[in-house]
Design a protein around this motif. Sequence first.
Motif, short mmCIF file in Angstrom:
data_model
loop_
_atom_site.label_atom_id
_atom_site.label_comp_id
_atom_site.label_asym_id
_atom_site.label_seq_id
_atom_site.Cartn_x
_atom_site.Cartn_y
_atom_site.Cartn_z
N ASP A 1 6.52 -10.48 -25.42
CA ASP A 1 7.37 -11.57 -24.94
C ASP A 1 6.70 -12.44 -23.89
OD1 ASP A 1 9.51 -10.78 -26.57
OD2 ASP A 1 10.23 -9.34 -25.09
N LYS A 2 5.48 -12.07 -23.49
CA LYS A 2 4.83 -12.77 -22.39
C LYS A 2 3.59 -13.55 -22.81
CE LYS A 2 6.53 -9.59 -18.85
NZ LYS A 2 6.18 -8.68 -17.73
N ILE A 3 2.94 -13.12 -23.89
CA ILE A 3 1.71 -13.79 -24.30
C ILE A 3 1.43 -13.46 -25.77
CG2 ILE A 3 0.14 -11.89 -23.67
CD1 ILE A 3 -1.75 -14.11 -22.52
N THR A 4 0.84 -14.41 -26.47
CA THR A 4 0.44 -14.17 -27.86
C THR A 4 -0.98 -13.60 -27.86
OG1 THR A 4 1.80 -15.99 -28.67
CG2 THR A 4 0.01 -15.25 -30.10
N MET A 5 -1.17 -12.52 -28.61
CA MET A 5 -2.47 -11.86 -28.69
C MET A 5 -2.96 -11.83 -30.13
SD MET A 5 -1.70 -8.63 -26.14
CE MET A 5 -3.05 -7.70 -26.87
N LYS A 6 -4.24 -12.11 -30.31
CA LYS A 6 -4.85 -12.06 -31.63
C LYS A 6 -6.04 -11.09 -31.61
CE LYS A 6 -2.02 -15.03 -33.41
NZ LYS A 6 -2.40 -16.44 -33.65
N LEU A 7 -6.24 -10.45 -32.75
CA LEU A 7 -7.30 -9.46 -32.90
C LEU A 7 -8.55 -10.13 -33.46
CD1 LEU A 7 -8.04 -6.39 -32.77
CD2 LEU A 7 -7.44 -6.31 -35.20
N GLY A 8 -9.59 -10.15 -32.65
CA GLY A 8 -10.83 -10.77 -33.08
C GLY A 8 -12.01 -9.84 -32.90
N ILE A 9 -13.17 -10.34 -33.24
CA ILE A 9 -14.41 -9.58 -33.11
C ILE A 9 -15.56 -10.58 -32.97
CG2 ILE A 9 -15.09 -9.46 -35.53
CD1 ILE A 9 -14.96 -6.40 -33.18
N PHE B 1 -8.93 -8.71 -39.26
CA PHE B 1 -9.10 -9.56 -38.09
C PHE B 1 -8.39 -10.90 -38.25
CE2 PHE B 1 -13.10 -6.99 -38.10
CZ PHE B 1 -12.85 -6.30 -36.92
N ASP B 2 -7.94 -11.44 -37.12
CA ASP B 2 -7.43 -12.81 -37.09
C ASP B 2 -8.56 -13.81 -36.96
OD1 ASP B 2 -4.44 -12.63 -37.01
OD2 ASP B 2 -4.85 -11.38 -35.26
N PHE B 3 -9.67 -13.38 -36.34
CA PHE B 3 -10.67 -14.34 -35.90
C PHE B 3 -12.01 -13.63 -35.76
CE2 PHE B 3 -12.62 -16.51 -32.07
CZ PHE B 3 -12.79 -17.77 -32.63
N VAL B 4 -13.07 -14.26 -36.27
CA VAL B 4 -14.41 -13.68 -36.18
C VAL B 4 -15.37 -14.73 -35.61
CG1 VAL B 4 -16.37 -12.73 -37.44
CG2 VAL B 4 -14.04 -12.10 -38.11
N GLU C 1 -7.98 -32.48 -31.21
CA GLU C 1 -7.35 -31.17 -31.41
C GLU C 1 -8.33 -30.04 -31.14
OE1 GLU C 1 -4.22 -31.70 -35.02
OE2 GLU C 1 -6.30 -32.22 -35.50
N PHE C 2 -7.77 -28.87 -30.85
CA PHE C 2 -8.55 -27.63 -30.82
C PHE C 2 -7.79 -26.61 -31.65
CE2 PHE C 2 -5.38 -26.87 -27.64
CZ PHE C 2 -5.21 -25.49 -27.57
N CYS C 3 -8.40 -25.46 -31.87
CA CYS C 3 -7.81 -24.48 -32.80
C CYS C 3 -7.56 -23.12 -32.17
CB CYS C 3 -8.71 -24.29 -34.02
SG CYS C 3 -8.77 -25.72 -35.11
N THR C 4 -6.53 -22.46 -32.67
CA THR C 4 -6.38 -21.02 -32.56
C THR C 4 -6.41 -20.51 -34.00
OG1 THR C 4 -3.96 -21.19 -32.60
CG2 THR C 4 -5.02 -21.15 -30.43
N TYR C 5 -6.28 -19.18 -34.16
CA TYR C 5 -6.38 -18.61 -35.51
C TYR C 5 -5.31 -17.56 -35.76
CZ TYR C 5 -10.73 -20.70 -37.18
OH TYR C 5 -11.68 -21.58 -37.65
N LYS C 6 -4.96 -17.43 -37.02
CA LYS C 6 -4.11 -16.33 -37.48
C LYS C 6 -4.57 -15.92 -38.87
CE LYS C 6 0.71 -14.95 -38.26
NZ LYS C 6 2.14 -15.38 -38.21
#
Length: 261
Positions: free
Chosen positions: A68-76, A97-100, A247-252
């Motif tokens: 509820d406080k922050i969005t977290m993504k799993l990367g490597i 992974f969400d992001f490499v 623009e910039f990006c995040t990933y899912k």
Amino acid sequence: MLADYHMHTSFSDDSTYPMEDEIKKAISLGIDEICFTEHVDYGVKVDINCNYIAYINEFNRCREKYIDKITMKLGIEFGMQEHTIHEFQKDFNEYDFDFVILSCHQVDNKAFWTQDFQTGKTQKEYNEKYYEEILKVIKKYNDYSVLGHLDMINRYDKMGKYPFEKVRDIVKEILVHVISHGKGIEINTSCFRYGLDDLTPSREILKLYRELGGTIITIGSDSHKEDDVGCKISYVKNELKELGYKEFCTYKKMEPIFHWL
């Protein structure tokens, strides 16, 4: 929106920062989304690469706790060389992974930060071989999101900054390949910690990337300790605007999500 998309914790060999502490720090800074990108560097760090199971278990625990406080993504972060591609491919196929980040930290199993790679070579030789290795890798491997700190060889160049015009052609070839395959690059704000006089990658590379039609770009602090988290991300967003980016990006799940700067 603030997002830090290059973060290391105690699951990386060069950090002792607990994941939960890093999350708390990001929340305190008002960061909306973070992506952990622990190190894997086959060929150099044979016995001290990321423990995937422990890393993912702790990530899932923390994500549930702070949902509820922050969005977290799993990367490597894959520190890849041409001869280690098959090992990374196995890892990518096994974990979700969400992001490499695809990085080049060493060539011929010789690391840059120790000067092992540069020793015995001219400045021209080690700069060219660095970019040649990246090009070889991306021509054979496609399961990544962005190229990390594209000109990071500058960090460890004791001869000073190598003129961009001398590597422009191969950098252009790299960027054309990246764009044509739907991949991106990152801005790595560690440039400020290393005392560099330019962004990482350089403004010249960022301008070239945009001119070639590149739009996928992430921003990451490359944090390894508390003071690194979120470093200069707002500043870099403004720099991107000055360079003509919108623009910039995040990933899912390995797919880019675009956000206005």
